[in-house]
Design a protein around this motif. Structure first.
Motif, mmCIF file in Angstrom:
data_model
loop_
_atom_site.group_PDB
_atom_site.id
_atom_site.type_symbol
_atom_site.label_atom_id
_atom_site.label_comp_id
_atom_site.label_asym_id
_atom_site.label_seq_id
_atom_site.Cartn_x
_atom_site.Cartn_y
_atom_site.Cartn_z
ATOM 1 N N VAL A 60 0.341 -1.033 -0.033
ATOM 2 C CA VAL A 60 0.020 0.202 0.265
ATOM 3 C C VAL A 60 1.154 1.142 0.277
ATOM 4 O O VAL A 60 1.914 1.410 0.934
ATOM 5 N N PRO A 61 0.351 1.965 -0.787
ATOM 6 C CA PRO A 61 1.238 3.175 -0.558
ATOM 7 C C PRO A 61 1.291 4.444 0.674
ATOM 8 O O PRO A 61 0.649 4.350 1.198
ATOM 9 N N ASP A 62 2.128 5.121 0.638
ATOM 10 C CA ASP A 62 2.756 5.291 1.684
ATOM 11 C C ASP A 62 2.248 6.871 1.960
ATOM 12 O O ASP A 62 2.728 8.169 1.773
ATOM 13 N N VAL A 63 1.247 7.025 1.965
ATOM 14 C CA VAL A 63 0.145 8.850 1.137
ATOM 15 C C VAL A 63 0.056 9.039 2.682
ATOM 16 O O VAL A 63 -1.212 9.148 3.663
ATOM 17 N N GLU A 101 3.659 15.487 -5.195
ATOM 18 C CA GLU A 101 2.554 15.834 -4.313
ATOM 19 C C GLU A 101 0.979 16.517 -5.149
ATOM 20 O O GLU A 101 1.473 17.524 -6.099
ATOM 21 N N ILE A 102 0.178 16.938 -4.512
ATOM 22 C CA ILE A 102 -1.401 17.509 -4.968
ATOM 23 C C ILE A 102 -1.963 17.968 -3.749
ATOM 24 O O ILE A 102 -1.889 17.794 -2.713
ATOM 25 N N LYS A 103 -1.840 19.042 -4.232
ATOM 26 C CA LYS A 103 -2.193 20.307 -3.080
ATOM 27 C C LYS A 103 -3.332 20.654 -3.162
ATOM 28 O O LYS A 103 -4.088 21.202 -4.507
ATOM 29 N N TYR A 104 -4.869 20.331 -2.369
ATOM 30 C CA TYR A 104 -6.265 20.595 -2.586
ATOM 31 C C TYR A 104 -6.504 21.843 -1.762
ATOM 32 O O TYR A 104 -5.542 22.345 -0.522
ATOM 33 N N TYR A 105 -6.714 23.032 -2.362
ATOM 34 C CA TYR A 105 -6.954 24.570 -1.200
ATOM 35 C C TYR A 105 -9.090 24.247 -1.128
ATOM 36 O O TYR A 105 -9.819 24.382 -1.886
ATOM 37 N N LEU A 106 -8.635 24.408 0.263
ATOM 38 C CA LEU A 106 -10.205 24.033 0.504
ATOM 39 C C LEU A 106 -10.574 25.434 0.672
ATOM 40 O O LEU A 106 -9.556 26.768 1.443
ATOM 41 N N ILE A 107 -11.991 26.103 0.236
ATOM 42 C CA ILE A 107 -12.232 27.867 0.212
ATOM 43 C C ILE A 107 -13.276 27.791 1.509
ATOM 44 O O ILE A 107 -14.348 27.035 1.249
ATOM 45 N N MET A 143 4.416 8.503 -8.913
ATOM 46 C CA MET A 143 3.644 9.257 -9.470
ATOM 47 C C MET A 143 1.979 9.821 -8.276
ATOM 48 O O MET A 143 0.987 8.502 -9.391
ATOM 49 N N MET A 144 2.261 11.228 -8.133
ATOM 50 C CA MET A 144 0.260 11.237 -7.678
ATOM 51 C C MET A 144 -0.495 11.941 -8.971
ATOM 52 O O MET A 144 -0.225 12.706 -9.792
ATOM 53 N N ILE A 145 -1.713 11.611 -8.643
ATOM 54 C CA ILE A 145 -2.659 12.124 -9.736
ATOM 55 C C ILE A 145 -4.097 11.810 -9.705
ATOM 56 O O ILE A 145 -4.519 11.591 -8.533
ATOM 57 N N ALA A 146 -4.036 13.058 -9.509
ATOM 58 C CA ALA A 146 -5.804 13.616 -9.337
ATOM 59 C C ALA A 146 -6.710 13.213 -10.004
ATOM 60 O O ALA A 146 -6.861 13.269 -11.409
ATOM 61 N N GLY A 147 -8.229 12.534 -9.448
ATOM 62 C CA GLY A 147 -8.679 11.448 -9.688
ATOM 63 C C GLY A 147 -10.492 12.265 -9.887
ATOM 64 O O GLY A 147 -11.008 11.531 -10.989
ATOM 65 N N LEU A 149 -4.481 21.396 2.070
ATOM 66 C CA LEU A 149 -4.164 20.075 1.820
ATOM 67 C C LEU A 149 -3.507 19.101 1.748
ATOM 68 O O LEU A 149 -3.082 19.177 0.001
ATOM 69 N N THR A 150 -1.680 19.000 1.902
ATOM 70 C CA THR A 150 -1.141 18.233 0.780
ATOM 71 C C THR A 150 -0.927 16.845 0.662
ATOM 72 O O THR A 150 -0.546 16.504 1.787
ATOM 73 N N PHE A 151 -1.229 16.041 -0.173
ATOM 74 C CA PHE A 151 -1.156 14.526 0.026
ATOM 75 C C PHE A 151 0.378 14.856 -1.370
ATOM 76 O O PHE A 151 0.310 14.398 -2.098
#
Length: 500
Positions: free
Chosen positions: A137-140, A251-257, A206-210, A193-195
């Protein structure tokens, strides 16, 4: 054999099992190495003896679970693509003091096990659930995570017959967030939130946004729990690469407004404060020379101070910037105190102005000429009344002349002359004494009238200065209330229309 330690700052350290395999393969002959590679690649192909769960799990146990120590790739130089999907389920709260955000997320990780497949009809299943510990399992991790992980544990993942792994689990995230509280309670926060993998470089994982931000927002709006003071206004997405000395991390970074619901703060803080300021504003209609006005303002200041102490828990802790609402409260309290001091000053002027000296020329010009025009009080016109002052020397001369003429007329009359010769040293006539007394009284009255007019003019100037200052502060009060109302209303409207 000691286990090797891994960290982002240190260089990549291979597990001991990889070193053993490398040493084993180095001793093998080239033909044996080729056979080993082909055999290792064919381990992922499952051949079920019957379409039963026992047959499928026996194959998985023999050919998949025993190889869970490695990344499921054909070659170690190939990166593993991990697809990430998230859904915001709940916003538990934002702590202004600790600068943290508490949320509940649904995290979905998807990746493919290279070469793994089985026939659906032969093995009797298209998808099975297996224990998470049985496979790699990836260590995300989330970079902003700062608290103990209290997320519910989900022990199973889905595995498709094409080798596709579907890992869905809930996360209770307490993350750091730099909050901007200047527009409190109409503030909008942007928390990230940075995954990404904690250990593996971008060449390994390699992280990919789904899903897109629009899909995330739509899915989250259906399931999100918004019973608190915060609501999800928008979501941003960005791909980034963290570059360190050891290597780069995908990394994938989500911004919660997040937008705060200001209703409770408007009702409990702003509306009562505006009411008290309005009452203090109307207190200017009371006569300033009375004691009731000053005591009324003192009561308002005391009530406003108690109000701020009670509502202190609702206000955010100030950080680098002071919230606008704190400035509003400070200015309101300062204006109340200033109005009280102004009332004391004006009361003192109007009640004790008779003991003051004449108004200084510069003060008279500044207040009576310029500030009077500002507060719309026209300058007082000069009076046309002329005051006549009696000349004491002229009065005495007139009296003496009258007395002399009277004695001369008496000499013409033989009877009064005889009486004067008979009693030359006798007491004066009563009429003359009364005239002298009357003259002295008129002198005293004239002096008192002159003094009264002089003091009255000085007192009138001081009273006019007090009236102008009182009117000026009254105008400043009105301007402050209007500007504050417009500012708060504009911020509120902008806050409510931000999402649209």
């Amino acid at each position: 054999m000691k286990p090797c330690n891994h960290s982002r700052a240190s260089s990549f350290c291979e597990p001991a099992i990889i070193k053993i395999i490398k040493g084993f393969t180095e001793k093998m002959k080239p033909l044996e190495l080729i056979c080993f590679t082909l055999f290792h690649g064919s381990l992922a192909a499952l051949n079920c003896s019957s379409p039963t769960p026992d047959s499928l799990f026996k194959e998985l146990n023999d050919k998949l679970f025993s190889n869970s120590l490695f990344r499921p790739v054909t070659s170690f130089s190939d990166p593993l693509n991990v697809t990430l999907r998230i859904t915001v389920v709940a916003i538990l709260g934002v702590d202004d003091k600790s600068q943290t955000l508490s949320t509940v997320l649904w995290q979905v990780l998807e990746w493919d096990i290279a070469g793994l497949s089985w026939d659906e009809k032969e093995c009797g299943a298209e998808r099975v659930s297996i224990l998470r510990e049985k496979i790699w399992v990836p260590d995300v991790q989330i970079s902003e995570f700062i608290d103990e992980d209290k997320s519910p544990k989900t022990p199973y993942v889905y595995l498709d017959n094409t080798g596709h792994v579907y890992d869905d689990k809930p996360l209770r995230v307490v993350s750091s967030c730099q909050l901007g509280i200047y527009n409190f309670p109409f503030d909008i926060q942007n928390c990230s939130l940075t995954f990404g993998s904690y250990l593996h470089f971008a060449t390994d994982i390699m992280m990919i946004a789904g899903n897109t931000t629009k899909e995330i927002l739509q899915e989250s709006s259906k399931v999100i729990v918004n019973n608190g003071e915060w609501e999800l206004a928008d979501i941003g997405l960005g791909h980034s690469t963290l570059g360190l000395n050891a290597g780069d991390y995908s990394e994938i970074k989500y911004y919660l407004i997040l937008r705060r619901r200001p209703t409770v703060y408007v009702v409990n803080l702003l509306v009562p404060s505006c009411f008290l300021i309005t009452v203090d504003l109307f207190s200017f209609l009371l006569p300033p020379q009375t004691i009731d006005r000053s005591s009324f303002k003192m009561t308002l200041i005391l009530g406003y101070t108690v109000f701020l102490l009670i509502m202190n828990d609702l206000l955010p802790v100030t950080g680098e910037t002071t919230p606008l609402i704190n400035v509003f409260f400070s200015i309101s309290l300062a204006l109340m105190v200033t109005s009280l001091l102004e009332t004391v000053f004006i009361t003192n002027i109007q009640c004790s102005s008779t003991r003051y000296n004449a108004v200084p020329h510069w003060l008279s010009v500044l207040v009576l000429r310029y500030l009077a025009v500002v507060v719309c009080i026209p300058p007082k016109k000069k009076s046309n009344r002329v005051t006549l002052f009696l000349n004491p020397s002229f009065t005495e001369t007139t009296v003496n002349t009258t007395a002399t003429s009277g004695s001369q007329s008496l000499q013409k009359d033989p009877l009064p002359a005889v009486q004067a010769q008979v009693n030359p040293t006798g007491p004066p006539e009563p009429a003359l004494d009364e005239l002298k007394k009357l003259s002295s009284d008129l002198k005293a009255i004239r002096l008192e009238v002159d003094k009264y007019f002089q003091v009255s003019k000085t007192s009138e100037e001081w009273n006019m200065i007090g009236i102008i200052i009182d009117r000026l502060l009254f105008g400043l009060y009105i301007v402050f209330i209007v500007v504050s109302f417009i500012t708060i209303t504009s911020i509120w409207i902008w806050n409510n229309t931000y999402a649209a």
